[in-house]
Design a protein around this motif. Structure first.
Motif, PDB file in Angstrom:
ATOM      1  N   ARG A   1       0.868  -1.182   0.000  1.00 13.89           N
ATOM      2  CA  ARG A   1       0.000   0.000   0.000  1.00 13.89           C
ATOM      3  C   ARG A   1       0.901   1.227   0.000  1.00 13.89           C
ATOM      4  NH1 ARG A   1      -2.388   0.618   4.519  1.00 13.89           N
ATOM      5  NH2 ARG A   1      -4.303   1.660   3.815  1.00 13.89           N
ATOM      6  N   LEU A   2       0.621   2.154  -0.898  1.00 13.31           N
ATOM      7  CA  LEU A   2       1.489   3.299  -1.129  1.00 13.31           C
ATOM      8  C   LEU A   2       0.722   4.603  -0.989  1.00 13.31           C
ATOM      9  CD1 LEU A   2       3.244   1.836  -4.298  1.00 13.31           C
ATOM     10  CD2 LEU A   2       4.242   1.988  -2.010  1.00 13.31           C
ATOM     11  N   GLY A   3       1.342   5.589  -0.343  1.00 10.28           N
ATOM     12  CA  GLY A   3       0.729   6.897  -0.193  1.00 10.28           C
ATOM     13  C   GLY A   3       0.742   7.365   1.253  1.00 10.28           C
ATOM     14  N   GLU A   4       0.250   8.563   1.453  1.00  7.68           N
ATOM     15  CA  GLU A   4       0.249   9.152   2.791  1.00  7.68           C
ATOM     16  C   GLU A   4      -0.783   8.474   3.690  1.00  7.68           C
ATOM     17  OE1 GLU A   4       2.574  11.352   3.864  1.00  7.68           O
ATOM     18  OE2 GLU A   4       3.371  10.707   1.925  1.00  7.68           O
ATOM     19  N   PRO A   5      -0.596   8.557   5.011  1.00  7.52           N
ATOM     20  CA  PRO A   5      -1.517   7.881   5.930  1.00  7.52           C
ATOM     21  C   PRO A   5      -2.973   8.262   5.673  1.00  7.52           C
ATOM     22  CG  PRO A   5       0.397   8.672   7.125  1.00  7.52           C
ATOM     23  CD  PRO A   5       0.517   9.218   5.734  1.00  7.52           C
ATOM     24  N   GLY A   6      -3.805   7.271   5.527  1.00  9.20           N
ATOM     25  CA  GLY A   6      -5.221   7.496   5.289  1.00  9.20           C
ATOM     26  C   GLY A   6      -5.603   7.583   3.833  1.00  9.20           C
ATOM     27  N   THR A   7      -4.612   7.733   2.952  1.00  7.25           N
ATOM     28  CA  THR A   7      -4.905   7.825   1.520  1.00  7.25           C
ATOM     29  C   THR A   7      -4.064   6.837   0.711  1.00  7.25           C
ATOM     30  OG1 THR A   7      -3.294   9.621   1.198  1.00  7.25           O
ATOM     31  CG2 THR A   7      -5.572  10.252   1.721  1.00  7.25           C
ATOM     32  N   GLU A   8      -3.598   5.768   1.342  1.00  3.95           N
ATOM     33  CA  GLU A   8      -2.793   4.778   0.632  1.00  3.95           C
ATOM     34  C   GLU A   8      -3.619   4.124  -0.481  1.00  3.95           C
ATOM     35  OE1 GLU A   8      -1.312   4.543   5.001  1.00  3.95           O
ATOM     36  OE2 GLU A   8      -3.259   4.712   3.974  1.00  3.95           O
ATOM     37  N   ARG A   9      -2.928   3.750  -1.550  1.00  2.00           N
ATOM     38  CA  ARG A   9      -3.587   3.016  -2.624  1.00  2.00           C
ATOM     39  C   ARG A   9      -2.975   1.636  -2.717  1.00  2.00           C
ATOM     40  NH1 ARG A   9      -2.752   6.439  -7.865  1.00  2.00           N
ATOM     41  NH2 ARG A   9      -4.249   4.892  -8.638  1.00  2.00           N
ATOM     42  N   PRO A  10      -3.782   0.623  -3.028  1.00  2.00           N
ATOM     43  CA  PRO A  10      -3.271  -0.743  -3.092  1.00  2.00           C
ATOM     44  C   PRO A  10      -2.493  -0.986  -4.374  1.00  2.00           C
ATOM     45  CG  PRO A  10      -5.574  -0.713  -3.721  1.00  2.00           C
ATOM     46  CD  PRO A  10      -5.238   0.693  -3.306  1.00  2.00           C
ATOM     47  N   ALA A  11      -1.476  -1.821  -4.269  1.00  2.00           N
ATOM     48  CA  ALA A  11      -0.645  -2.139  -5.422  1.00  2.00           C
ATOM     49  C   ALA A  11      -0.080  -3.541  -5.246  1.00  2.00           C
ATOM     50  CB  ALA A  11       0.485  -1.123  -5.579  1.00  2.00           C
ATOM     51  N   VAL A  12       0.450  -4.079  -6.331  1.00  2.00           N
ATOM     52  CA  VAL A  12       1.160  -5.352  -6.282  1.00  2.00           C
ATOM     53  C   VAL A  12       2.531  -5.172  -6.900  1.00  2.00           C
ATOM     54  CG1 VAL A  12      -0.921  -6.766  -6.315  1.00  2.00           C
ATOM     55  CG2 VAL A  12       0.176  -6.154  -8.473  1.00  2.00           C
ATOM     56  N   LEU A  13       3.469  -5.936  -6.409  1.00  2.00           N
ATOM     57  CA  LEU A  13       4.803  -6.002  -6.989  1.00  2.00           C
ATOM     58  C   LEU A  13       4.970  -7.374  -7.635  1.00  2.00           C
ATOM     59  CD1 LEU A  13       6.931  -4.499  -4.073  1.00  2.00           C
ATOM     60  CD2 LEU A  13       6.094  -3.305  -6.105  1.00  2.00           C
ATOM     61  N   ASP A  14       5.460  -7.391  -8.871  1.00  2.00           N
ATOM     62  CA  ASP A  14       5.696  -8.678  -9.527  1.00  2.00           C
ATOM     63  C   ASP A  14       7.090  -9.197  -9.185  1.00  2.00           C
ATOM     64  OD1 ASP A  14       7.491  -7.307 -11.155  1.00  2.00           O
ATOM     65  OD2 ASP A  14       6.287  -7.507 -12.983  1.00  2.00           O
ATOM     66  N   ASP A  15       7.471 -10.292  -9.790  1.00  2.00           N
ATOM     67  CA  ASP A  15       8.751 -10.912  -9.465  1.00  2.00           C
ATOM     68  C   ASP A  15       9.947 -10.079  -9.907  1.00  2.00           C
ATOM     69  OD1 ASP A  15       7.384 -12.995  -8.343  1.00  2.00           O
ATOM     70  OD2 ASP A  15       7.532 -14.301 -10.102  1.00  2.00           O
ATOM     71  N   ASP A  16       9.705  -9.096 -10.772  1.00  2.00           N
ATOM     72  CA  ASP A  16      10.764  -8.195 -11.222  1.00  2.00           C
ATOM     73  C   ASP A  16      10.737  -6.853 -10.500  1.00  2.00           C
ATOM     74  OD1 ASP A  16      11.781 -10.000 -13.174  1.00  2.00           O
ATOM     75  OD2 ASP A  16      10.097  -9.492 -14.484  1.00  2.00           O
ATOM     76  N   ASP A  17       9.989  -6.793  -9.377  1.00  2.00           N
ATOM     77  CA  ASP A  17       9.864  -5.591  -8.545  1.00  2.00           C
ATOM     78  C   ASP A  17       9.153  -4.442  -9.265  1.00  2.00           C
ATOM     79  OD1 ASP A  17      11.043  -6.687  -6.263  1.00  2.00           O
ATOM     80  OD2 ASP A  17      13.055  -6.215  -6.989  1.00  2.00           O
ATOM     81  N   ARG A  18       8.405  -4.742 -10.299  1.00  2.00           N
ATOM     82  CA  ARG A  18       7.593  -3.719 -10.950  1.00  2.00           C
ATOM     83  C   ARG A  18       6.279  -3.577 -10.195  1.00  2.00           C
ATOM     84  NH1 ARG A  18       7.449  -6.055 -16.956  1.00  2.00           N
ATOM     85  NH2 ARG A  18       6.834  -7.854 -15.644  1.00  2.00           N
ATOM     86  N   ALA A  19       5.834  -2.343 -10.020  1.00  2.00           N
ATOM     87  CA  ALA A  19       4.610  -2.072  -9.267  1.00  2.00           C
ATOM     88  C   ALA A  19       3.443  -1.855 -10.224  1.00  2.00           C
ATOM     89  CB  ALA A  19       4.795  -0.843  -8.392  1.00  2.00           C
ATOM     90  N   PHE A  20       2.271  -2.369  -9.812  1.00  2.00           N
ATOM     91  CA  PHE A  20       1.057  -2.221 -10.606  1.00  2.00           C
ATOM     92  C   PHE A  20      -0.091  -1.798  -9.690  1.00  2.00           C
ATOM     93  CE2 PHE A  20       3.804  -5.085 -12.871  1.00  2.00           C
ATOM     94  CZ  PHE A  20       3.659  -4.691 -14.201  1.00  2.00           C
ATOM     95  N   ASP A  21      -0.896  -0.884 -10.202  1.00  2.00           N
ATOM     96  CA  ASP A  21      -2.026  -0.336  -9.468  1.00  2.00           C
ATOM     97  C   ASP A  21      -3.092  -1.409  -9.284  1.00  2.00           C
ATOM     98  OD1 ASP A  21      -4.038   1.181  -8.395  1.00  2.00           O
ATOM     99  OD2 ASP A  21      -4.117   2.644 -10.030  1.00  2.00           O
ATOM    100  N   LEU A  22      -3.520  -1.625  -8.052  1.00  2.00           N
ATOM    101  CA  LEU A  22      -4.516  -2.651  -7.765  1.00  2.00           C
ATOM    102  C   LEU A  22      -5.931  -2.087  -7.646  1.00  2.00           C
ATOM    103  CD1 LEU A  22      -4.633  -5.717  -7.308  1.00  2.00           C
ATOM    104  CD2 LEU A  22      -4.214  -5.322  -4.871  1.00  2.00           C
ATOM    105  N   THR A  23      -6.096  -0.782  -7.836  1.00  2.00           N
ATOM    106  CA  THR A  23      -7.432  -0.203  -7.673  1.00  2.00           C
ATOM    107  C   THR A  23      -8.470  -0.730  -8.667  1.00  2.00           C
ATOM    108  OG1 THR A  23      -6.745   1.759  -8.931  1.00  2.00           O
ATOM    109  CG2 THR A  23      -6.645   1.898  -6.528  1.00  2.00           C
TER     110      THR A  23
END
Length: 283
Positions: A5-27
């Motif tokens: 979860r990324l972002g400031e407290p209370g406004t984090e957005r969900p994400a996933v990291l793949d095996d290559d450490d790339r981040a993807f938006d889970l919203t």
């Protein structure tokens, strides 16, 4: 795949990291990584969406990392679950799990500052394997079925103020466990299926770069499966609840290391679950 979860407290957005450490938006899959998401087979849905290329790439530079689980309903903790830690605390290994609670609002991000409480004298670190519940667990029949109720695992720091916990406790530990910022969690929630055996994980802690704890979950007195089953006999574990499973030897309470002071830096890591880092400040 790892959940974050990324972002400031209370406004984090969900994400996933793949095996290559790339981040993807889970919203596109969920508003947040919480109990509802976990209960509704969210991890499998996230994995399927990632594999299908349905999640947009996410730029993470400059984004704070929050706790990987939002708003846990309960944070349950197991005391003295490593024999050597019980010994350094001056106690015999427990015959039954020692259970205490932390308030859910102690949970913060893995790199957030930890605040030493006003009047504190003996603030201590505790690297722990955190178990995140994925399915409601009520009166489970056996430890063998318990792991099916686990969504995943994370690194946890059960920060403790020993003077509050022991000398001012009145017999309970909560005064020394529930101070604000006293449960950094993360950086990731790693699905249980990608961890394998939770009793074969190395865990370590450092203070100002110096080693403090270096052990393995193989040394737990009570295993993850036993603990989830045991707890379900006394309370209902809900999706999103966090169980801290105890800490190994090497804490300041042992008398072998100084307690924490403002400006100190704690670093903790568990094999496969990532590392966290906190600087100590004043409340």
């Amino acid at each position: 795949m790892r959940l974050i979860r990324l972002g400031e407290p209370g406004t984090e957005r969900p994400a996933v990291l793949d095996d290559d450490d790339r981040a993807f938006d889970l919203t596109p899959v969920t508003r947040d990584i919480d109990g509802g998401f976990l209960a509704e087979d969210g991890i499998a849905r996230a994995r399927a969406a990632l594999a299908a290329g349905e999640l947009p790439a996410l730029e993470t530079a400059g984004l704070r990392t929050g706790a990987p689980v939002a708003r846990p309903g309960a944070v349950l903790c197991i005391g003295q679950n490593y024999a050597a830690h019980a010994a350094e605390s001056g106690d015999a290994p427990p015959k039954q799990p020692v259970v205490f609670f932390k308030t859910p609002n102690t949970v913060v991000g893995p790199y957030d500052d930890v605040l030493i409480p006003r009047g504190a004298e003996k603030t201590d670190w505790e690297v722990e394997l955190a178990v995140v519940i994925g399915r409601r667990a009520r009166y489970l029949d056996s430890p063998e079925e318990a792991l099916a109720h686990v969504a995943g695992y994370a690194v946890s720091n059960d920060v403790s103020e020993r003077a509050f916990q022991i000398e001012e406790s009145g017999g309970q530990w909560s005064k020394g466990k529930c101070c604000e910022t006293f449960n950094p969690l993360g950086p990731w929630l790693v699905p249980a299926g990608e961890v394998g055996d939770p009793q074969r994980l190395g865990l370590r802690s450092f203070v100002n770069g110096e080693p403090r704890q270096d052990s393995s979950t193989a040394d737990m007195i009570f295993s993850v499966a036993f603990l989830v089953h045991h707890l379900s006999q006394y309370l209902v574990l809900e999706p999103g609840d966090v169980v801290n499973t105890g800490t190994p030897q090497g804490v300041a309470l042992s008398g072998r290391h100084p307690y924490l002071a403002p400006g100190d830096v704690m670093e903790l890591e568990i094999d496969g679950l990532g590392a966290q880092r906190q600087e100590l400040g004043k409340a």
